[in-house]
Every structure is written in C-alpha cells, then in structure tokens.
Design a protein around this motif. Sequence first.
Motif, PDB file in Angstrom:
ATOM      1  N   VAL A  31      29.343 -29.653 -17.706  1.00  0.00           N
ATOM      2  CA  VAL A  31      28.355 -28.682 -17.797  1.00  0.00           C
ATOM      3  C   VAL A  31      27.254 -28.434 -18.557  1.00  0.00           C
ATOM      4  CG1 VAL A  31      29.418 -25.850 -18.705  1.00  0.00           C
ATOM      5  CG2 VAL A  31      31.338 -27.073 -18.132  1.00  0.00           C
ATOM      6  N   ALA A  32      26.916 -27.170 -18.166  1.00  0.00           N
ATOM      7  CA  ALA A  32      25.155 -26.772 -18.839  1.00  0.00           C
ATOM      8  C   ALA A  32      25.452 -25.345 -19.452  1.00  0.00           C
ATOM      9  CB  ALA A  32      24.365 -27.450 -18.350  1.00  0.00           C
ATOM     10  N   THR A  33      25.162 -25.145 -19.936  1.00  0.00           N
ATOM     11  CA  THR A  33      24.876 -23.328 -20.537  1.00  0.00           C
ATOM     12  C   THR A  33      23.848 -23.241 -20.710  1.00  0.00           C
ATOM     13  OG1 THR A  33      27.168 -23.629 -20.668  1.00  0.00           O
ATOM     14  CG2 THR A  33      26.246 -21.142 -22.065  1.00  0.00           C
ATOM     15  N   GLN A  34      23.691 -21.460 -20.122  1.00  0.00           N
ATOM     16  CA  GLN A  34      22.452 -20.505 -20.585  1.00  0.00           C
ATOM     17  C   GLN A  34      22.786 -19.272 -20.857  1.00  0.00           C
ATOM     18  OE1 GLN A  34      20.357 -17.856 -18.056  1.00  0.00           O
ATOM     19  NE2 GLN A  34      19.352 -19.815 -17.495  1.00  0.00           N
ATOM     20  N   TYR A  35      22.751 -18.937 -22.684  1.00  0.00           N
ATOM     21  CA  TYR A  35      22.568 -17.779 -23.112  1.00  0.00           C
ATOM     22  C   TYR A  35      21.338 -17.080 -22.973  1.00  0.00           C
ATOM     23  CZ  TYR A  35      27.321 -20.232 -24.712  1.00  0.00           C
ATOM     24  OH  TYR A  35      27.961 -20.921 -24.953  1.00  0.00           O
ATOM     25  N   MET A  36      21.300 -15.762 -22.510  1.00  0.00           N
ATOM     26  CA  MET A  36      20.386 -14.875 -22.287  1.00  0.00           C
ATOM     27  C   MET A  36      20.549 -13.434 -22.192  1.00  0.00           C
ATOM     28  SD  MET A  36      17.413 -14.675 -19.518  1.00  0.00           S
ATOM     29  CE  MET A  36      18.241 -14.582 -18.660  1.00  0.00           C
ATOM     30  N   HIS A  37      19.810 -12.757 -23.347  1.00  0.00           N
ATOM     31  CA  HIS A  37      19.902 -11.199 -23.783  1.00  0.00           C
ATOM     32  C   HIS A  37      18.482 -10.862 -23.228  1.00  0.00           C
ATOM     33  CE1 HIS A  37      22.669 -11.389 -27.444  1.00  0.00           C
ATOM     34  NE2 HIS A  37      23.761 -12.540 -25.880  1.00  0.00           N
ATOM     35  N   SER A  38      18.623 -10.111 -22.320  1.00  0.00           N
ATOM     36  CA  SER A  38      17.267  -9.482 -21.632  1.00  0.00           C
ATOM     37  C   SER A  38      17.254  -7.808 -21.358  1.00  0.00           C
ATOM     38  CB  SER A  38      16.985 -10.070 -19.914  1.00  0.00           C
ATOM     39  OG  SER A  38      17.653  -9.619 -19.340  1.00  0.00           O
ATOM     40  N   ARG A  39      15.866  -7.150 -21.124  1.00  0.00           N
ATOM     41  CA  ARG A  39      16.056  -6.339 -20.325  1.00  0.00           C
ATOM     42  C   ARG A  39      15.093  -6.594 -18.952  1.00  0.00           C
ATOM     43  NH1 ARG A  39      16.859  -2.240 -25.017  1.00  0.00           N
ATOM     44  NH2 ARG A  39      16.912  -3.758 -26.265  1.00  0.00           N
ATOM     45  N   PRO A  40      15.167  -5.248 -18.862  1.00  0.00           N
ATOM     46  CA  PRO A  40      14.632  -4.913 -17.558  1.00  0.00           C
ATOM     47  C   PRO A  40      12.852  -4.592 -18.030  1.00  0.00           C
ATOM     48  CG  PRO A  40      16.421  -3.332 -17.545  1.00  0.00           C
ATOM     49  CD  PRO A  40      16.188  -3.645 -18.573  1.00  0.00           C
ATOM     50  N   ARG A  41      12.111  -5.284 -16.960  1.00  0.00           N
ATOM     51  CA  ARG A  41      10.182  -4.266 -16.984  1.00  0.00           C
ATOM     52  C   ARG A  41      10.531  -3.115 -16.459  1.00  0.00           C
ATOM     53  NH1 ARG A  41       6.202  -9.395 -14.704  1.00  0.00           N
ATOM     54  NH2 ARG A  41       5.356  -7.274 -14.639  1.00  0.00           N
ATOM     55  N   PRO A  42       9.683  -2.588 -17.404  1.00  0.00           N
ATOM     56  CA  PRO A  42       9.418  -1.398 -16.695  1.00  0.00           C
ATOM     57  C   PRO A  42       8.207  -0.229 -16.211  1.00  0.00           C
ATOM     58  CG  PRO A  42       8.682  -1.492 -19.115  1.00  0.00           C
ATOM     59  CD  PRO A  42       9.315  -2.716 -18.161  1.00  0.00           C
ATOM     60  N   ASP A  43       7.379  -1.892 -15.553  1.00  0.00           N
ATOM     61  CA  ASP A  43       6.535  -1.694 -14.120  1.00  0.00           C
ATOM     62  C   ASP A  43       6.796  -2.282 -13.349  1.00  0.00           C
ATOM     63  OD1 ASP A  43       6.547  -4.023 -15.579  1.00  0.00           O
ATOM     64  OD2 ASP A  43       4.395  -4.785 -15.528  1.00  0.00           O
ATOM     65  N   ILE A  44       8.003  -2.388 -12.810  1.00  0.00           N
ATOM     66  CA  ILE A  44       8.317  -2.858 -11.218  1.00  0.00           C
ATOM     67  C   ILE A  44       8.845  -1.448 -10.988  1.00  0.00           C
ATOM     68  CG2 ILE A  44       8.214  -5.067 -12.085  1.00  0.00           C
ATOM     69  CD1 ILE A  44      11.133  -4.559 -11.785  1.00  0.00           C
TER      70      ILE A  44
END
Length: 374
Positions: free
Chosen positions: A197-210
């Motif tokens: 198993v390979a896991t990625q934990y990520m918290h993100s926000r959308p880009r407002p310039d798209i």
Amino acid sequence: MAIDDDVREIENAGNPKRFARGWHCLGLVDEFRDGRPHQVKAFGTSLVIFDTPEGLRALDGYCRHMGGNLANGTIKGDSVACPFHDWRWGGNGRCTGIPYAKRVPGVAKTRAWPAMERNGQFFVWHDPQRSQPTDTVTIPPIPGWDAGQWSSWSWQKFEVNGAHCREMVDNVVDMAHFFYVHMAFPHYFRNVFEGHVATQYMHSRPRPDIDPEKSYGDEDSILRSEASYYGPSYMINPQQLEIGGQILDAVLINSHYPVTDNSFIINFGVATKRQEGVTAEAARTVADSLTSALSYGFGQDLEIWRDKARIDNPLLTEQDGPVYQLRHWYEQFYVDIEDVTPSMTERIEVEIDTDHAVTSWKREVAENLLATRS
C-alpha cells in the motif's frame, strides 16, 4: 570541443516488458453484465469477459480450437461459445461442449483469469508467475458500499498511448503538480508506504484564478484527501469536501491497467455519500460535477504523459516528494515474488514542508488575478 561533465543527462532504461503483479480494475460490473461477451485488450493479450450465474468471468480471448475471437461469440448457458465452430468454454476455462463432436478432448482447457467483483467494479489478477491472489493483497471494500450508502459511480475511461503506467503512479508523491496541473493549492502533503500500500495524505484549496467550471469549489473550499494504492494499479481515495458551509463525503477511484508496455487505460470515477434528505439523483449530480472537475486535471495529465520523456534519474528538490522511494516500492510488483526485498515493503513516511511553495503560488495567483482585472 570540450565536453561539459556537469551537464545532467536523462537516463532511460526503457519500459519493463513484463506487466505488474496484482489486481487490475477493468471497469464497472454493469459494463459487462449485458448478456454479451466483451473483449478487453490488456497485458499484451486479449481477454473475454462474460457473465455466468456465479458472476463475471475472464478467459483468454481466443479459442484454443482454431483461434476464433470469443468476444465475437455468444453466451450459451454458463459458457461463452466461439463464433467459428461453437466450441463452448466455461468460466473455469474448461471446454463444456462441442455440439458436432462425440466427445470433448481431455486437454481442452484455456486460461481462466482469477476474477473478483468489488465496489461495483470488476477485477482480474495478473501475475507472470501465475500465482493465485491472497487475502493479504486483496482490494478492500468501500465501507457502506454494499449497504447502498453511496451514489452510483460517475465513471470515465481514458486511453494513454506512448507512456508507461509508472507515470501515473508517480503522481502519488508529486506535490507540486497539483498546483500546475490540477489547479489546487496543496497546503498539507504526506506520504506513507508500507507493504503493498502507498498512501498520499493531502489537504488543498482550489485556485481562484481559473475557470470555476474546472474547479471543485471556491477559494474558501477545503478538500481533505487520503489516497491509497492497493497494489500497482488501483487507488481508493476517500475525500471530504468542505464548501459553502456544507461537508460532502466522496470517494474517488483512480485505476489503470496496461494494454501494452507503452500504453494503458485509466478507469476513474466518483461516488458521493448519501446524506439524509438528499435524493439519489442529487447525489449523482454532485458526483458528476466532481468528476467533471477531476477529469479536467486528468486531461492535463494525459497531454503531459503523451509527450514527455521517460526519466529514470529525475533531478529533484526537497519539495518534489519521495519519488525514488515510491519507485522502489513500485518495483516489488515487477519482480518475481521471491525477489521482493524488505526495502521494497518497509514502512516509509515523508511529510513535505509546503510553506514556501504556497507563499510563492499565492503571489503568482494574485498576479494572474490582477492581470485579468486590468
């Protein structure tokens, strides 16, 4: 002319000629459950998928009699019948009947692929050594799926030619590409590898310039993601999206299977958790919206993969993530079972400091917004 010994050269040993050991998702169960046999080109060969009273089955795609394409045949009872001479093959690979012959030869057997239905999807097991899958490397069920707690899948399929599927797996550790390709600000990013198993934990926000249609929310939205590859090709990605004061639980499936050593098929889909007072149609609408935003990013990925060089010695910074460690983990699926080493499966944890990247990206986004308004 003097040779500059400081120039970094790209190393490329070429794509592996063998295909990964593991479970591979070929698509949704419903795709194959229509009363007809289906051809799937995968692993450098052709398979036939057909439905039986015991569930979907997968065989080698060509009849062992005279080479007829079984996918062009018909399903008769619990067998698939060849269009050439009506030889019939059961889900276990044995010939179940030859209408014009007095007897079935004792050696009349074709390859039956280990198969599994899970999470509304159909899987086959591939291993050059012809091992059988064990429970220790199985695909886990999505909690609540069989109980009807999720919307139906919003599903898409992409074909990638001119690239090896390692390119897709590299995304697990590639923090920076989420800004440039998937139009998001990763502000927390961590990887854990252990076993298969390979896991990625990520918290993100959308880009407002798209373009908002290419995004999953506004700049105040937060996406919390935990994406795990179970084996070489199948990722389950539970996501929690906080948008407009509402919290939405979704699950993304990101999977692939190789067609040749230089092409592969991506199957990906989104389902949303049913919430009290939300109809099945509304849940599916949200899933379709998320799928549309995600498919834009996948489209960007595809354009890059189709026209990039394979590089075995990437030149990295500390913000690029544990690419070499991930590839060493991935190698376990391309060697014989007895050649899997402890270093391929031992637990590794890496968290990336995203502060500098986010500061830089905020400045770039502000400049883009200013240029748009002027």
